[in-house]
Design a protein around this motif. Sequence first.
Motif, PDB file in Angstrom:
ATOM      1  N   GLU A 100      -0.912  -4.755   0.979  1.00 31.88           N
ATOM      2  CA  GLU A 100      -2.040  -3.868   1.290  1.00 31.88           C
ATOM      3  C   GLU A 100      -2.271  -3.795   2.799  1.00 31.88           C
ATOM      4  O   GLU A 100      -2.516  -2.714   3.354  1.00 31.88           O
ATOM      5  CB  GLU A 100      -3.305  -4.338   0.566  1.00 31.88           C
ATOM      6  N   ASN A 101      -2.176  -4.937   3.479  1.00 30.39           N
ATOM      7  CA  ASN A 101      -2.464  -4.966   4.917  1.00 30.39           C
ATOM      8  C   ASN A 101      -1.372  -4.332   5.772  1.00 30.39           C
ATOM      9  O   ASN A 101      -1.649  -3.827   6.859  1.00 30.39           O
ATOM     10  CB  ASN A 101      -2.684  -6.413   5.382  1.00 30.39           C
ATOM     11  N   LEU A 102      -0.138  -4.374   5.289  1.00 33.07           N
ATOM     12  CA  LEU A 102       0.976  -3.867   6.109  1.00 33.07           C
ATOM     13  C   LEU A 102       1.251  -2.376   5.918  1.00 33.07           C
ATOM     14  O   LEU A 102       1.907  -1.767   6.749  1.00 33.07           O
ATOM     15  CB  LEU A 102       2.267  -4.635   5.785  1.00 33.07           C
ATOM     16  N   THR A 103       0.780  -1.801   4.814  1.00 35.51           N
ATOM     17  CA  THR A 103       1.162  -0.416   4.511  1.00 35.51           C
ATOM     18  C   THR A 103       0.001   0.557   4.729  1.00 35.51           C
ATOM     19  O   THR A 103      -1.162   0.164   4.685  1.00 35.51           O
ATOM     20  CB  THR A 103       1.651  -0.294   3.051  1.00 35.51           C
ATOM     21  N   PRO A 108       4.787   7.202   1.414  1.00 32.23           N
ATOM     22  CA  PRO A 108       5.742   6.820   0.368  1.00 32.23           C
ATOM     23  C   PRO A 108       6.833   5.884   0.889  1.00 32.23           C
ATOM     24  O   PRO A 108       7.359   6.101   1.987  1.00 32.23           O
ATOM     25  CB  PRO A 108       6.378   8.149  -0.057  1.00 32.23           C
ATOM     26  N   GLN A 109       7.110   4.839   0.135  1.00 35.10           N
ATOM     27  CA  GLN A 109       8.214   3.939   0.461  1.00 35.10           C
ATOM     28  C   GLN A 109       8.649   3.284  -0.846  1.00 35.10           C
ATOM     29  O   GLN A 109       8.157   2.221  -1.230  1.00 35.10           O
ATOM     30  CB  GLN A 109       7.770   2.904   1.502  1.00 35.10           C
ATOM     31  N   GLU A 110       9.587   3.949  -1.507  1.00 27.85           N
ATOM     32  CA  GLU A 110       9.970   3.520  -2.847  1.00 27.85           C
ATOM     33  C   GLU A 110      10.557   2.112  -2.859  1.00 27.85           C
ATOM     34  O   GLU A 110      10.420   1.381  -3.836  1.00 27.85           O
ATOM     35  CB  GLU A 110      10.964   4.516  -3.462  1.00 27.85           C
ATOM     36  N   GLU A 111      11.216   1.711  -1.754  1.00 24.11           N
ATOM     37  CA  GLU A 111      11.824   0.378  -1.739  1.00 24.11           C
ATOM     38  C   GLU A 111      10.753  -0.716  -1.820  1.00 24.11           C
ATOM     39  O   GLU A 111      11.005  -1.793  -2.360  1.00 24.11           O
ATOM     40  CB  GLU A 111      12.715   0.188  -0.505  1.00 24.11           C
ATOM     41  N   SER A 134      10.179 -15.057   0.602  1.00 29.26           N
ATOM     42  CA  SER A 134      11.246 -14.067   0.670  1.00 29.26           C
ATOM     43  C   SER A 134      10.681 -12.641   0.566  1.00 29.26           C
ATOM     44  O   SER A 134      11.069 -11.745   1.320  1.00 29.26           O
ATOM     45  CB  SER A 134      12.242 -14.338  -0.460  1.00 29.26           C
ATOM     46  N   THR A 135       9.727 -12.456  -0.340  1.00 28.47           N
ATOM     47  CA  THR A 135       9.118 -11.128  -0.506  1.00 28.47           C
ATOM     48  C   THR A 135       8.387 -10.699   0.767  1.00 28.47           C
ATOM     49  O   THR A 135       8.491  -9.545   1.201  1.00 28.47           O
ATOM     50  CB  THR A 135       8.119 -11.143  -1.688  1.00 28.47           C
ATOM     51  N   LEU A 136       7.658 -11.635   1.391  1.00 30.08           N
ATOM     52  CA  LEU A 136       6.911 -11.290   2.605  1.00 30.08           C
ATOM     53  C   LEU A 136       7.872 -10.919   3.743  1.00 30.08           C
ATOM     54  O   LEU A 136       7.614  -9.977   4.504  1.00 30.08           O
ATOM     55  CB  LEU A 136       5.996 -12.442   3.025  1.00 30.08           C
ATOM     56  N   LEU A 137       8.983 -11.649   3.839  1.00 34.26           N
ATOM     57  CA  LEU A 137       9.969 -11.328   4.878  1.00 34.26           C
ATOM     58  C   LEU A 137      10.563  -9.938   4.645  1.00 34.26           C
ATOM     59  O   LEU A 137      10.726  -9.146   5.577  1.00 34.26           O
ATOM     60  CB  LEU A 137      11.081 -12.384   4.894  1.00 34.26           C
ATOM     61  N   LYS A 138      10.863  -9.634   3.387  1.00 34.02           N
ATOM     62  CA  LYS A 138      11.421  -8.311   3.063  1.00 34.02           C
ATOM     63  C   LYS A 138      10.400  -7.197   3.345  1.00 34.02           C
ATOM     64  O   LYS A 138      10.745  -6.120   3.822  1.00 34.02           O
ATOM     65  CB  LYS A 138      11.867  -8.261   1.595  1.00 34.02           C
ATOM     66  N   LEU A 139       9.137  -7.486   3.043  1.00 33.41           N
ATOM     67  CA  LEU A 139       8.076  -6.504   3.337  1.00 33.41           C
ATOM     68  C   LEU A 139       8.022  -6.198   4.834  1.00 33.41           C
ATOM     69  O   LEU A 139       7.903  -5.037   5.242  1.00 33.41           O
ATOM     70  CB  LEU A 139       6.711  -7.051   2.895  1.00 33.41           C
ATOM     71  N   LEU A 140       8.108  -7.255   5.640  1.00 34.49           N
ATOM     72  CA  LEU A 140       8.101  -7.067   7.104  1.00 34.49           C
ATOM     73  C   LEU A 140       9.271  -6.183   7.528  1.00 34.49           C
ATOM     74  O   LEU A 140       9.108  -5.263   8.336  1.00 34.49           O
ATOM     75  CB  LEU A 140       8.172  -8.423   7.817  1.00 34.49           C
ATOM     76  N   GLY A 144       9.358  -2.205   9.212  1.00 37.74           N
ATOM     77  CA  GLY A 144       9.865  -2.096  10.580  1.00 37.74           C
ATOM     78  C   GLY A 144       9.458  -3.254  11.470  1.00 37.74           C
ATOM     79  O   GLY A 144       9.495  -3.141  12.696  1.00 37.74           O
ATOM     80  N   LEU A 145       9.041  -4.380  10.855  1.00 32.98           N
ATOM     81  CA  LEU A 145       8.565  -5.532  11.629  1.00 32.98           C
ATOM     82  C   LEU A 145       9.409  -6.773  11.370  1.00 32.98           C
ATOM     83  O   LEU A 145       8.967  -7.898  11.614  1.00 32.98           O
ATOM     84  CB  LEU A 145       7.104  -5.829  11.253  1.00 32.98           C
ATOM     85  N   GLY A 146      10.606  -6.584  10.859  1.00 33.19           N
ATOM     86  CA  GLY A 146      11.459  -7.720  10.517  1.00 33.19           C
ATOM     87  C   GLY A 146      11.731  -8.586  11.735  1.00 33.19           C
ATOM     88  O   GLY A 146      12.061  -8.067  12.802  1.00 33.19           O
TER      89      GLY A 146
END
Length: 244
Positions: A100-103, A108-111, A134-140, A144-146
Amino acid sequence: MSKEAYQDDIFILRVQNWQTADKYAVCFSRAHGKIAFIAFGARYPRSTYGRLIQPFAQLSAHFTPGARMDVLRQCESLFLPEEVDIEMLSYGAVINEVTENLTGDHEPQEEIYDLLLQAYNLLGKRNKRIVTISTLLKLLVYCGLGPNLTACTSCQKNPNEDGYFSLAQGGFLCSNCAIGDELPCSLGTKTLMQNLMNLDFIKPQEFTVRGQELMQLEQILYKFILYQTDKPLKSLDFLEQIQG
Ligand SMILES: [Zn+2]
């Protein structure tokens, strides 16, 4: 934003009571990104759809756009969690809050939608702490914040030794470039972060996780998310309590 009514598949992130009989919820949808919506009358006992609106539910939903938030017209269950234990609830809440905080609304971002469904499925089968990180890292990464971990973010060299993590530069710093206010990041922590960022959620690879590296990684990750969003995670307090 379109003023037309629309249908989408959604994953519910958060629900709260609203007025006397309504529910306010935030979801992430397959085709419209994050949607905040109101479900009128959802808390009436006779409401057929009201009980479906709960965190982690996957629904097929019909909305009409509103001025401040969209209005849920009807929905059907695609998948409703049967029993969510306290651990699942706690880790899931962290994933949902970070999402919620990052998006942004209606981006739209189907991934990310796919990631949430896969993460939720994996939470029930694997180590929840690892799946959550792992999920939080993938979300970043998807936002575009990886974190940049392949080389030192300052000198671009790749020394095979312990170093630091710079929140401001969003990645690894070698000990030559660090000025002292960065977070320690051992070589093992950096490797673990890379492994978890690339973890295959359909066929998860096996690898060793050392407790110390996991803790260092969590410290970096949660500080980095706070740095990026400027919003302390409410769900993290609760998670820390159950982790002891
Ligand atoms: Zn350097």
